[in-house]
Design an enzyme around this catalytic site. Structure first.
Site, PDB file in Angstrom:
ATOM      1  N   HIS A   1     -26.842  16.747  49.444  1.00  0.00           N
ATOM      2  CA  HIS A   1     -26.089  16.962  48.205  1.00  0.00           C
ATOM      3  C   HIS A   1     -25.923  18.448  47.935  1.00  0.00           C
ATOM      4  O   HIS A   1     -25.703  18.853  46.804  1.00  0.00           O
ATOM      5  CB  HIS A   1     -26.783  16.285  47.014  1.00  0.00           C
ATOM      6  CG  HIS A   1     -26.824  14.796  47.139  1.00  0.00           C
ATOM      7  ND1 HIS A   1     -27.805  14.137  47.843  1.00  0.00           N
ATOM      8  CD2 HIS A   1     -25.971  13.844  46.690  1.00  0.00           C
ATOM      9  CE1 HIS A   1     -27.570  12.834  47.811  1.00  0.00           C
ATOM     10  NE2 HIS A   1     -26.459  12.624  47.120  1.00  0.00           N
TER      11      HIS A   1
ATOM     12  N   GLU B   1     -14.614   7.268  53.278  1.00  0.00           N
ATOM     13  CA  GLU B   1     -13.881   8.519  53.073  1.00  0.00           C
ATOM     14  C   GLU B   1     -12.627   8.613  53.935  1.00  0.00           C
ATOM     15  O   GLU B   1     -11.602   9.153  53.487  1.00  0.00           O
ATOM     16  CB  GLU B   1     -14.804   9.714  53.327  1.00  0.00           C
ATOM     17  CG  GLU B   1     -15.850   9.950  52.244  1.00  0.00           C
ATOM     18  CD  GLU B   1     -17.010   8.953  52.263  1.00  0.00           C
ATOM     19  OE1 GLU B   1     -17.131   8.204  53.254  1.00  0.00           O
ATOM     20  OE2 GLU B   1     -17.785   8.918  51.287  1.00  0.00           O
TER      21      GLU B   1
END
Ligand SMILES: Cc1ncc(C[n+]2csc(CCOP(=O)(O)OP(=O)(O)O)c2C)c(N)n1
Length: 732
Positions: A532, A462
């Site tokens: 999540h 990322e």
């Protein structure tokens, strides 16, 4: 960007060229050797002057280039200022002087002057930035610059392949973003050997190697990272040995105290890159005679013998001896040169000490773009309305918006983990493969339409996604990148907070990196669990320089994404994944000019009895609760969807609170230190006299979201929680 080298998987044969020890003058003319010495001495004397000024408390920080001068003067002489691009680190004073920067500029930064071209008094000395020379603003974070350099090189290549993308365009960020590029430009980035331990260094090697990028990475190895010796940071003690197996790299190891050897090493490395062969790493062995910085005393951790051995390698003394030995300058010549340098430094110091200091209110400038205001309506949606009337999901409309914006603006590139249709695109082109287009399919079909140079998969890293995007955006590209899940945004946090949000402010408006980070967020997924389902938007709204928006329905998503893309600021675009394909909030695609300004809330339900301020997936839950409140209690709640979290619509909040005199701020994120804390505090502060009851908050429990749906239900705010809170507050 797609790879254009090493596609057959064969490793390029790398050769470590060891050039330690003295080298012959080679092709360098006597005047060039004298100029090398002059620049090295100028750099050293500037450090000495800064040290004196710091001791006199006329400047406030000092970190020196001492011992690194030979390598850096050589680097500057091997490259083209204002043509090539530069991402130096704090030791690179001699590089900047060698590229054409001045001592006056450097001392103006040291005193924090208004005319400091690097930052207008915002950055410490030795944090270089010079737009004319293509020296890009730097932070104090070690290693982040490596990824910017990669993005910068990728952007240069993109513009070379698509020169039409460089064209200016009225009405969006392109109007203010000049683009210049050269087909054979090279990007320089430097780093200390200690900082090569950071993951972002290795991520940048990955990108440089895969993309065969024309980047020269210079590792300035002075043997220490503050007090930590090289063998602690670098297994085996040699960074060039570790890197040598990366495909496509040219590797050189050189005595960085020898300017001539360094010059040859740099010239070869730059030539390798300029010819399009790929990246290079130059590992220069230098010394650090002045401790890490003025706040450090190396006698605490380095033996006298070691320091004495380093002193014998000091590049200034060695180069002076060489000029004398080779008869290039005699003692009188050396004295004359040094006198001239001393005068230059003295004059620069005189100017710096007389300089005007920045006005106190100048600090407010350049937090955001001063030329493009995303809070005003810029576009006429009706002019380009499409006849489409089919109700579509938020996912559909985000995809349509991306497609239309990419058609309109060739500077847009889209990448992230798995966002491409297929990296191996032959089968895609032949129609054999359907393509993926993102784990949530938001980018489906974009690679097919716009090609692999504009839509591609990133590596699984990322920081790499955001760091490269910053480098691209500095050059004028508009990256619209995806972080696959908000839960995994954290490796990019360093790039977002210390770089993305700060480039404009810390460079006093001379550099900027407007780009969009799209990011699925949130829970209510039934099984999404800890990793999540996370929220955490307030961590980013707490970062000045970034815009944060979060639509709750398809139409708002299309309108806000368009503004995000055309905007001149970095935008975090939060997409609630529970809302991607909900029946709630579907809409027909409003066409390629539909845009919603930032900072404008939407009243999704009018009411007179109580105000509920919220956003994201709590909006449909708040509407459910409001209906129940009406049905069972006859009360009318006004529900405000903020849509845009930074900036936010204070006027809409204040107007509603003045009408209802009772207010709840609700959000999916945890209660404590959450987004609602700021809104509630401001209401208490500025609207106290309009309130008939305390300001309430409804939010998630102060815990992460659990897997078992029963637990998830308890943790996240439900319609019933909102209903009960409104009922209770109405009765207060
Ligand atoms: C990400 C980050 N962590 C820690 C620091 C604090 N820090 C500043 S310089 C430095 C040592 C850097 O050593 P090296 O990379 O070898 O460069 P040198 O200073 O020796 O040239 C550290 C730990 C920082 N600036 N950034």
């Amino acid at each position: 960007m797609p790879r254009n080298g090493n596609q057959n998987g064969q490793a390029h044969k790398t050769a470590i060229r060891t050039a330690l020890g003295p080298s012959a003058g080679g092709e360098l003319a006597p005047e060039q050797l004298i100029e090398m010495y002059r620049l090295m001495y100028l750099s050293r004397r500037t450090d000495d002057r800064e040290i004196m000024l710091k001791r006199q408390q006329k400047i406030f920080f000092q970190v020196s280039c001492a011992g690194h001068e030979a390598l850096l003067v050589a680097a500057g002489m091997a490259m083209k200022p204002g043509y090539d691009w530069f991402f130096p680190y704090y030791r690179d004073r001699a590089l900047c002087l060698s590229l054409g920067g001045t001592v006056e500029q450097q001392l103006l930064q040291a005193v924090g002057a208004a005319e400091d071209i690097a930052s207008g008094g915002r950055q410490m000395p030795s944090h270089w930035s010079n737009p004319k020379l293509n020296i890009v603003t730097q932070s104090s974070s070690t290693t982040t610059q490596c990824l910017h350099a990669m993005g910068c090189a990728e952007a240069g290549r993109y513009f070379f392949h698509h020169p039409e993308a460089a064209a200016k365009h009225d009405g969006d960020y392109r109007e203010y973003k000049d683009v210049s590029f050269h087909g054979d430009e090279v990007v320089y980035v430097s780093i200390g050997e200690g900082a090569t331990s950071q993951g972002e260094f290795w991520e940048s090697l990955n990108t440089a190697s895969n993309g065969k990028l024309p980047v020269v990475i210079v590792v300035e190895d002075n043997g220490y990272a503050i007090s930590t010796p090289v063998e602690v940071n670098t297994p085996g003690g040699s960074i060039s040995q570790l890197v040598k197996n990366f495909p496509n790299f040219h590797i050189a190891e050189v005595d960085g105290c020898d300017p001539v050897a360094s010059y040859h090493a740099m010239r070869e490395a730059v030539a390798w890159c300029r010819a399009g062969n790929g990246p290079a790493l130059v590992h220069g062995h230098v010394v650090r005679p002045y401790s890490h910085s003025l706040s450090d005393d190396e006698r605490a951790y380095r033996s006298e013998a070691e320091r004495n051995a380093d002193a014998l390698r000091d590049p200034i003394a060695r180069m002076q001896m060489r000029l004398l030995r080779e008869g290039i300058l005699d003692e009188a010549g050396i004295n004359k040169l040094e006198r001239q340098v001393d005068e230059e430094v003295q004059q620069a110091a005189d100017v710096a000490l007389r300089a005007t200091l920045p006005a106190a209110d100048s600090v407010k400038k350049y937090v955001y773009s001063e030329v493009f205001d995303p809070t005003v309506q810029h576009y006429d949606a009706e002019s380009a309305k499409t006849p489409d009337t089919t109700e579509r999901t938020m996912a559909d409309l985000i995809n349509s918006c991306l497609r239309d914006e990419m058609r309109r603006d060739q500077r847009i590139v889209v990448y992230g983990e798995d966002v491409a249709d297929a990296s191996r695109d032959a089968a895609l082109k032949s129609g054999e493969l359907k393509g993926k287009g993102g784990v949530f399919k938001l980018t489906a079909g974009l690679q097919k339409e716009f090609g692999s140079e504009r839509v591609f998969n990133s590596i699984l890293a990322e920081a790499n996604i955001v760091g490269r995007a910053i480098g691209m955006a500095v050059r004028g590209l508009k990256p619209v990148v995806e972080i696959q899940f908000f839960d995994y945004i954290w490796p990019a946090m360093h790039q977002m907070r210390n770089e993305l949000a700060l480039v404009r402010w810390r460079s006093n408006g001379t550099f900027s990196c407007p780009l969009v980070i799209r990011c699925p967020i949130g829970g209510y997924l039934t099984g999404g669990s800890i990793y999540h389902s996370q929220s955490g938007e307030s961590i980013f709204t707490h970062t000045p320089g970034m815009r944060v928006v979060m639509p709750s329905n398809a139409l708002d998503a299309a309108g806000l994404l368009r503004t995000a893309i055309r905007c001149d600021d970095p935008v975090l675009f939060l997409e609630h994944k529970r809302l991607y394909r909900e029946t709630f909030g579907r809409a027909a695609y409003p066409g390629p000019e539909y845009a919603i300004p930032f900072g404008k809330a939407k009243t999704v339900r009018e009411g007179k009895d109580i105000t509920l301020i919220t956003y994201g997936a709590v909006v449909p839950r708040a509407l459910q609760a409001a209906q129940k409140l009406h049905r069972e209690n006859g009360l009318e709640a006004e529900v405000i969807d903020l849509r845009s979290l930074s900036p936010y619509d204070w006027e809409a909040i204040a107007e509603s609170v003045r009408k209802t005199n009772r207010v709840i701020v609700a959000h999916e994120d945890m209660l404590s230190w959450g987004y609602g804390a700021e809104i509630a505090a401001r209401i208490g502060d500025e609207l106290f006299h309009d309130l008939d009851a305390p300001v309430r908050r409804v939010a998630a429990m102060d815990t992460f979201v659990a897997y078992q749906p029963l637990l998830e239900d308890v943790i996240l705010p439900q319609p019933e929680d909102l209903y009960l809170a409104m009922k209770e507050l109405a009765a207060f």
